[in-house]
Design a protein around this motif. Structure first.
Motif, short mmCIF file in Angstrom:
data_model
loop_
_atom_site.label_atom_id
_atom_site.label_comp_id
_atom_site.label_asym_id
_atom_site.label_seq_id
_atom_site.Cartn_x
_atom_site.Cartn_y
_atom_site.Cartn_z
N GLY A 203 0.72 -1.14 -0.07
CA GLY A 203 -0.17 -0.12 -0.35
C GLY A 203 0.85 1.22 -0.53
O GLY A 203 1.53 1.82 1.33
N GLY B 28 -0.16 4.95 -0.25
CA GLY B 28 -1.45 5.45 -0.73
C GLY B 28 -0.20 6.69 -0.01
O GLY B 28 1.06 6.35 -0.08
N LEU B 29 -0.66 7.89 0.48
CA LEU B 29 0.00 9.36 0.85
C LEU B 29 0.33 8.80 2.02
O LEU B 29 2.09 8.93 1.82
N TRP C 242 4.81 -3.23 -2.60
CA TRP C 242 3.75 -3.10 -3.51
C TRP C 242 2.18 -2.19 -3.72
O TRP C 242 2.57 -1.87 -2.51
N ASN C 243 1.80 -1.87 -4.55
CA ASN C 243 0.78 -1.45 -4.54
C ASN C 243 -0.26 -1.68 -5.83
O ASN C 243 0.26 -2.48 -6.58
N ARG C 244 -1.07 -2.09 -5.33
CA ARG C 244 -1.98 -2.60 -6.01
C ARG C 244 -1.99 -2.09 -6.92
O ARG C 244 -2.27 -2.48 -8.66
N SER C 245 -2.07 -0.37 -7.63
CA SER C 245 -2.16 -0.19 -9.19
C SER C 245 -0.44 -0.04 -9.05
O SER C 245 -0.19 0.65 -7.59
N THR D 234 -3.37 0.57 4.13
CA THR D 234 -4.28 0.61 3.18
C THR D 234 -5.84 1.77 3.32
O THR D 234 -5.25 2.23 4.87
N ALA E 294 -9.57 -3.89 2.86
CA ALA E 294 -8.89 -4.23 1.71
C ALA E 294 -7.77 -4.86 2.26
O ALA E 294 -7.01 -5.78 1.62
N GLU F 79 -9.25 -8.20 2.65
CA GLU F 79 -9.15 -9.13 0.86
C GLU F 79 -7.28 -9.18 0.65
O GLU F 79 -7.39 -10.83 -0.75
N THR G 43 -3.50 0.76 9.07
CA THR G 43 -4.61 0.49 8.61
C THR G 43 -5.69 1.88 9.83
O THR G 43 -4.95 1.03 10.59
N SER G 44 -5.99 2.82 9.36
CA SER G 44 -6.97 3.19 10.39
C SER G 44 -8.23 2.09 10.42
O SER G 44 -8.78 2.15 9.77
N VAL H 215 -1.48 5.49 13.56
CA VAL H 215 -0.78 7.00 13.17
C VAL H 215 -1.16 7.96 13.52
O VAL H 215 -2.36 8.48 13.19
N ALA I 235 -0.76 10.84 12.78
CA ALA I 235 0.29 12.04 12.25
C ALA I 235 -0.35 12.43 10.66
O ALA I 235 -1.32 11.60 10.42
N PRO J 102 1.48 12.97 6.82
CA PRO J 102 2.56 12.05 6.53
C PRO J 102 3.48 12.57 6.07
O PRO J 102 4.78 12.56 6.31
N1 LIG Z 1 -3.08 10.26 5.22
C1 LIG Z 1 -3.04 10.78 6.86
O1 LIG Z 1 -3.11 11.70 6.94
C2 LIG Z 1 -2.97 9.30 8.00
C3 LIG Z 1 -2.92 9.77 8.85
C4 LIG Z 1 -3.60 9.05 9.96
C5 LIG Z 1 -3.62 8.15 9.41
N2 LIG Z 1 -4.02 7.66 8.16
C6 LIG Z 1 -4.54 5.98 7.48
O2 LIG Z 1 -3.59 5.45 6.48
C7 LIG Z 1 -3.85 4.38 5.64
C8 LIG Z 1 -4.21 4.87 4.33
O3 LIG Z 1 -4.61 6.62 4.44
P1 LIG Z 1 -3.87 6.94 2.79
O4 LIG Z 1 -4.10 8.71 2.98
O5 LIG Z 1 -2.65 6.67 2.30
O6 LIG Z 1 -5.02 7.10 1.61
P2 LIG Z 1 -5.23 6.82 0.29
O7 LIG Z 1 -4.12 7.88 -0.79
O8 LIG Z 1 -6.20 7.06 0.02
O9 LIG Z 1 -4.35 5.59 -0.33
C9 LIG Z 1 -5.17 4.19 -0.60
C10 LIG Z 1 -3.98 3.34 -0.92
O10 LIG Z 1 -5.07 1.96 0.02
C11 LIG Z 1 -4.52 0.74 -1.33
N3 LIG Z 1 -6.23 0.28 -1.59
C12 LIG Z 1 -7.59 0.46 -1.74
N4 LIG Z 1 -8.25 -0.37 -1.80
C13 LIG Z 1 -7.43 -1.18 -1.62
C14 LIG Z 1 -7.84 -2.25 -1.62
N5 LIG Z 1 -8.84 -3.34 -1.95
N6 LIG Z 1 -6.68 -3.86 -1.76
C15 LIG Z 1 -5.17 -3.23 -2.42
N7 LIG Z 1 -4.88 -1.95 -1.67
C16 LIG Z 1 -6.48 -1.09 -1.98
C17 LIG Z 1 -4.59 1.96 -2.03
O11 LIG Z 1 -4.28 1.30 -3.53
P3 LIG Z 1 -4.31 1.93 -5.03
O12 LIG Z 1 -3.49 3.08 -5.42
O13 LIG Z 1 -4.33 0.56 -5.95
O14 LIG Z 1 -5.88 2.31 -5.04
C18 LIG Z 1 -3.27 3.33 -2.18
O15 LIG Z 1 -2.25 2.61 -1.83
C19 LIG Z 1 -5.69 5.09 5.94
O16 LIG Z 1 -6.19 3.62 6.82
C20 LIG Z 1 -5.83 6.13 7.03
O17 LIG Z 1 -6.63 6.23 7.90
C21 LIG Z 1 -3.61 8.65 6.99
#
Ligand SMILES: NC(=O)c1ccc[n+]([C@@H]2O[C@H](COP(=O)([O-])OP(=O)(O)OC[C@H]3O[C@@H](n4cnc5c(N)ncnc54)[C@H](OP(=O)(O)O)[C@@H]3O)[C@@H](O)[C@H]2O)c1
Length: 300
Positions: free
Chosen positions: A21, A23-24, A43-46, A78, A83, A86, A104-105, A130, A132, A134
């Protein structure tokens, strides 16, 4: 995909860490370990994400299973825990004997479910939250709380310390998720109270910017009371030495009156007063403010 991206991770490299995963948040975590010189497999899904990491020597795995077998530690981050399930449940064989850390939250019941599944497949499992954004990952401002397998926490502490200040909350796997929502809930209350205060002053022509230092002072003062409140809550003793709930209640009516008079929503102050009213009705009027913990334990 470039030729370097074909450098698939196939074997378990000493000290290497796998990220599932990107993502951000996942990207920030992987980026931080890579910058610290850790062999990192991602590794990332996309496949549109993570190209910059590959350019800096991360190895991109061709599949999640391949990524898992590249390291003794896999960190998954993720969008949600559906997710995560899965993704990892079909890979129990690959994960067996390794550590899975889930950043993951989610809810504490989701954490318990994944933990039970992991235990059934001899996978060491740590659930993390987390605290914090990113940009903060890898800095002193970032904190991550963990719960679950203490041995895994200790074993991987050098990695966890690189990501953020790590705190182990206990063996019950749901504790990190519970801690996460407790902190977020407190922050939302503070931020909504700030918005209410700003709306109130704005109604009298005071803009939010000059008001902010005054409100920051109020928050700092309140922060200074928390340790004392915590001691009172743990001891179950709430002296009304400085001020009583009855005194607070009287001041709350001023807030309601001023809000109504200035056309500002009375939702928050009315809710506050309702809690204090119930406490007074229970005979807590002469107790200190922290005695209202009883209203949060059993609000009916
Ligand atoms: N961003 C923040 O400030 C922050 C702070 C604290 C905690 N978090 C937690 O960190 C986690 C990720 O947040 P984020 O900000 O990184 O979100 P994000 O940028 O939307 O990234 C989501 C990630 O999840 C993957 N994903 C979604 N559905 C999937 C599936 N069915 N199978 C495999 N991969 C899947 C996405 O892959 P694709 O690229 O393929 O879509 C992407 O890598 C969340 O639980 C969030 O609550 C985030």
């Amino acid at each position: 995909m470039t030729s370097s991206e074909h450098d698939h991770a196939g074997s378990d490299q000493a000290g290497s860490v796998t990220f599932l995963g990107l993502g951000l948040m996942g990207h920030a975590l992987a980026d931080t370990l890579l910058a610290a010189g850790r062999p990192t497999t991602v590794w990332n899904r996309s496949t549109d994400k993570g190209a910059d990491l590959i350019g800096r020597a991360a190895r991109r795995a061709g599949s999640a299973g391949e990524a898992i077998t590249a390291s003794s530690l896999a960190i998954v981050c993720t969008a949600h825990n559906n997710a995560v399930r899965e993704l990892v449940q079909p890979l129990a064989a690959e994960l067996r004997g390794r550590t899975l850390i889930n950043l993951t939250s989610g809810s504490s019941s989701e954490a318990r479910g994944i933990s039970d599944w992991a235990a059934g497949h001899e996978i060491a499992y740590l659930d993390g939250a987390v605290l914090a954004v990113p940009d903060g990952i890898g800095t002193d401002e970032a904190a991550i709380v963990y719960s679950g397998d203490k041995d895994a926490f200790d074993q991987h502490n050098p990695v966890l310390r690189r990501l953020a200040t790590p705190t182990f909350l206990g063996n019950a796997p749901g504790l990190a998720a519970l801690h996460d929502v407790a902190v977020l809930g407190m922050m939302w209350h503070i931020l909504n109270a700030f918005l209410h205060a700003a709306a109130l002053l704005q109604s009298a022509g005071v803009s939010a910017t000059p008001l902010t230092p005054v409100l920051e002072g109020g928050i700092a003062t309140t922060t200074g009371w928390l340790a004392d409140y915590a001691e009172q809550i743990d001891a179950g003793v709430f002296p009304g030495d400085d001020s009583t709930i009855a005194t607070h209640l009287a001041a709350m009516t001023h807030l309601i009156d001023e809000s109504g008079a200035h056309g500002v929503s009375t939702d928050l102050p009315l809710q506050m007063k309702a809690i204090a009213d119930r406490a007074v009705a229970e005979g807590l009027g002469q107790s200190g403010h922290a005695a209202m913990i009883s209203q949060f334990r059993s609000p009916e």
